[in-house]
Write a protein that holds these residues in place. Structure first.
Motif, short mmCIF file in Angstrom:
data_model
loop_
_atom_site.label_atom_id
_atom_site.label_comp_id
_atom_site.label_asym_id
_atom_site.label_seq_id
_atom_site.Cartn_x
_atom_site.Cartn_y
_atom_site.Cartn_z
N GLU A 1 39.56 43.14 41.25
CA GLU A 1 39.22 43.29 42.28
C GLU A 1 37.88 44.26 42.00
OE1 GLU A 1 41.61 46.19 44.41
OE2 GLU A 1 40.31 46.61 46.11
N GLU A 2 37.98 45.17 40.93
CA GLU A 2 36.82 45.81 40.60
C GLU A 2 35.62 44.94 40.02
OE1 GLU A 2 37.48 48.84 37.46
OE2 GLU A 2 35.12 49.13 37.43
N ALA A 3 35.87 44.00 39.31
CA ALA A 3 34.90 42.91 38.90
C ALA A 3 34.14 42.32 39.96
CB ALA A 3 35.79 41.69 37.89
N LEU A 4 35.21 42.09 41.07
CA LEU A 4 34.41 41.51 42.31
C LEU A 4 33.64 42.11 43.00
CD1 LEU A 4 33.94 38.56 43.86
CD2 LEU A 4 36.12 39.40 45.15
N ASP A 5 34.01 43.53 43.13
CA ASP A 5 33.26 44.76 43.81
C ASP A 5 31.87 44.76 43.15
OD1 ASP A 5 35.16 44.94 45.79
OD2 ASP A 5 35.92 46.95 45.04
N ARG A 6 31.89 44.89 41.86
CA ARG A 6 30.86 44.95 40.91
C ARG A 6 29.82 43.78 41.17
NH1 ARG A 6 32.79 48.02 35.52
NH2 ARG A 6 30.84 47.51 34.74
N ILE A 7 30.22 42.71 41.13
CA ILE A 7 29.53 41.42 41.41
C ILE A 7 28.84 41.51 42.60
CG2 ILE A 7 29.39 38.96 41.71
CD1 ILE A 7 31.67 38.93 39.37
N LEU A 8 29.61 41.57 43.52
CA LEU A 8 28.81 41.58 45.01
C LEU A 8 28.21 42.78 45.23
CD1 LEU A 8 32.01 40.40 47.05
CD2 LEU A 8 30.14 38.79 46.07
N SER A 9 28.36 43.89 44.68
CA SER A 9 27.40 44.91 44.95
C SER A 9 25.93 44.72 44.43
CB SER A 9 27.85 46.10 44.55
OG SER A 9 27.64 46.23 42.93
N ARG A 10 25.75 43.62 43.81
CA ARG A 10 24.25 43.35 43.26
C ARG A 10 24.16 41.90 44.07
NH1 ARG A 10 22.79 45.86 38.52
NH2 ARG A 10 24.01 47.32 38.17
N ILE A 11 24.75 41.70 44.74
CA ILE A 11 24.32 40.31 45.47
C ILE A 11 23.84 40.41 47.00
CG2 ILE A 11 24.88 38.08 46.21
CD1 ILE A 11 24.66 38.59 42.97
N SER A 12 22.72 40.05 47.33
CA SER A 12 22.10 40.16 48.70
C SER A 12 21.89 38.76 49.08
CB SER A 12 21.19 41.15 49.44
OG SER A 12 20.39 41.32 48.11
#
Ligand code: AMP
Ligand code: MG
Length: 411
Positions: A5-16
């Motif tokens: 979950e944390e990995a996905l959050d960290r990835i998605l926070s950098r994607i727009s």
């Protein structure tokens, strides 16, 4: 070591989402609408007949029966695509076709089945009179203007992925070109001195390279465009050269497989650490603990494990949502069902994604594991239609216990 979950959050926070592009409607299938669209017109645009029959004044045929039919004078024809010039007056009718505008004066359509007219052969001219055998409700068989969509109403919202029916809907309101999000360009490469292309001779100690084919297929499934960068030897310089090539080819995302573990030849991680930015490289999951995420010259980078099953699971868990978000959609939750497991399942406490076959039995879902669960064994995935989740901290699931299964054969 971080959680899935944390990995996905960290990835998605950098994607727009990427920018927009204007395309012809003919190429819209599967694309994601970038701007909400409101209709310039109503659907249907005009009151029209939903049957082949006669446009009448419902009051004229009130009380009509097969024994006591009402006889109407037929004053003309209303084919589809043309406005009838006249007006239906007392005890008059107009022969009308499905989709034709309802003539002025008429407020109901009597289907030919309810009349004495059976001129179904194309080209037959309209009769002089028609006998109507049945009472008509006001507005029967008339599709009223705006019944489906009002003028000015929202046709589709931005962020909507266009399925076949949305494409048809856009055409029906007269949209020839639409603004959609650009598709992510994904540079893909595989590392490993043991890898041989599928069309080359294989020699002792080598294996056919399979991850890039599987990953390219997943990229396309999730609406990305593949930039194939091939097989890269286990050399830091080659890895670096490959990353630079991804930059030159204007990738929006770089995805590699293998070389991110702790082996003496795992140069992908070190190349990224030196020239780019490594966010994390280990996730508490099984299969596929070594998963790297970072960026290279501003381009997001996912380093998947080399083992094919691990690469697949990592791609489903992380690359899929990333591509969906980059592609402009706002929801990426993967469909799942709650299943009862048909066998006892052991795990090691890491969040586990096991290859499973699920089926519906007496109204409920049941799951069994497929094949040998080793992370190198693709056959277990070939036999699977779901990934069974054993949550973090759980070491065993007894027979009959409930678990979540993510459906693989979805979109
Ligand atoms: P590595 O991550 O380099 O330690 O590789 C783990 C395992 O995955 C090894 O058995 C590799 O041979 C295998 N492997 C790595 N890359 C690929 C690939 N592209 N296709 C098939 N197998 C691979
Ligand atoms: Mg290797």
């Amino acid at each position: 070591l971080i959680s899935v979950e944390e990995a996905l959050d960290r990835i998605l926070s950098r994607i727009s989402p990427l920018g927009e592009e204007l395309i012809d409607l003919a190429h819209a299938s599967g694309r994601v609408l970038a701007r909400s669209l409101h209709s310039q017109l109503a659907l249907p645009q005009f009151d029209n007949s939903s049957m082949d029959g006669f446009a009448v004044r419902h009051i004229d045929v009130s009380g009509a029966t097969p024994e006591k039919p009402v006889v109407l004078t037929v004053i003309g024809d209303a084919p589809a695509g043309r406005i009838f010039a006249g007006k239906v007056e007392t005890l008059q009718a107009v022969r009308i076709m499905t989709g034709a505008p309802v003539p002025a004066g008429a407020d109901a359509v009597v289907p030919i089945e309810d009349t004495d007219y059976d001129g179904r052969t194309p080209g037959t001219s309209s009769p002089v009179n028609v006998k109507v055998y049945r009472t008509a409700e006001q507005y029967q068989y008339i599709r009223s203007r705006g019944q489906d969509l009002q003028q000015g109403e929202l046709v589709l919202e931005a962020g909507k992925r266009l399925r076949s029916q949305e494409v048809g809907f856009l055409a029906s309101v007269g949209t020839a070109r639409i603004l959609v999000y650009r598709m992510p360009r994904v540079a893909l490469f595989s590392t490993g001195d043991e890898l041989v292309p599928v069309d080359a001779q294989i020699s002792a100690g080598k294996i056919f390279e399979s991850n890039s084919y599987m990953l390219a297929s997943l990229v396309e499934k999730y609406q990305g465009e593949v930039i194939p960068l091939g097989i890269v030897p286990d050399q830091e310089n080659d890895v670096r050269e490959c990353l630079m090539q991804a930059v030159r080819k204007k990738a929006d995302l770089i995805v590699s497989s293998a070389g991110v573990s702790v082996g003496a030849f795992d140069y992908v991680r070190s190349a990224l650490e030196k020239d780019g930015k490594l966010e994390f490289w280990r996730v508490n999951m099984r299969p596929g603990k070594p998963i790297a995420f970072g960026e290279y010259q501003g381009i997001p980078f996912i380093g998947l494990p080399g083992n094919p099953v691990s690469a697949f699971v990592g791609a489903e868990l992380f690359m899929r949502p990333l591509l969906i978000k980059m592609g402009g959609r706002s929801s990426w939750s993967k469909p799942f069902v709650t299943v009862k497991v048909l066998e006892a399942i052991e795990s090691d406490g890491r969040e586990s994604y096991l290859r499973a076959f699920i089926r519906n039995e007496h109204g409920g879902w049941v799951a069994s594991l497929t094949g040998h669960q080793g992370s190198g064994n693709l056959r277990s995935l070939v036999q699977a239609n779901a990934l069974l989740l054993v949550p973090s901290g759980v070491k065993s699931l007894p027979i009959g216990s409930e678990a979540r299964a993510y459906i693989l054969d979805d979109e």
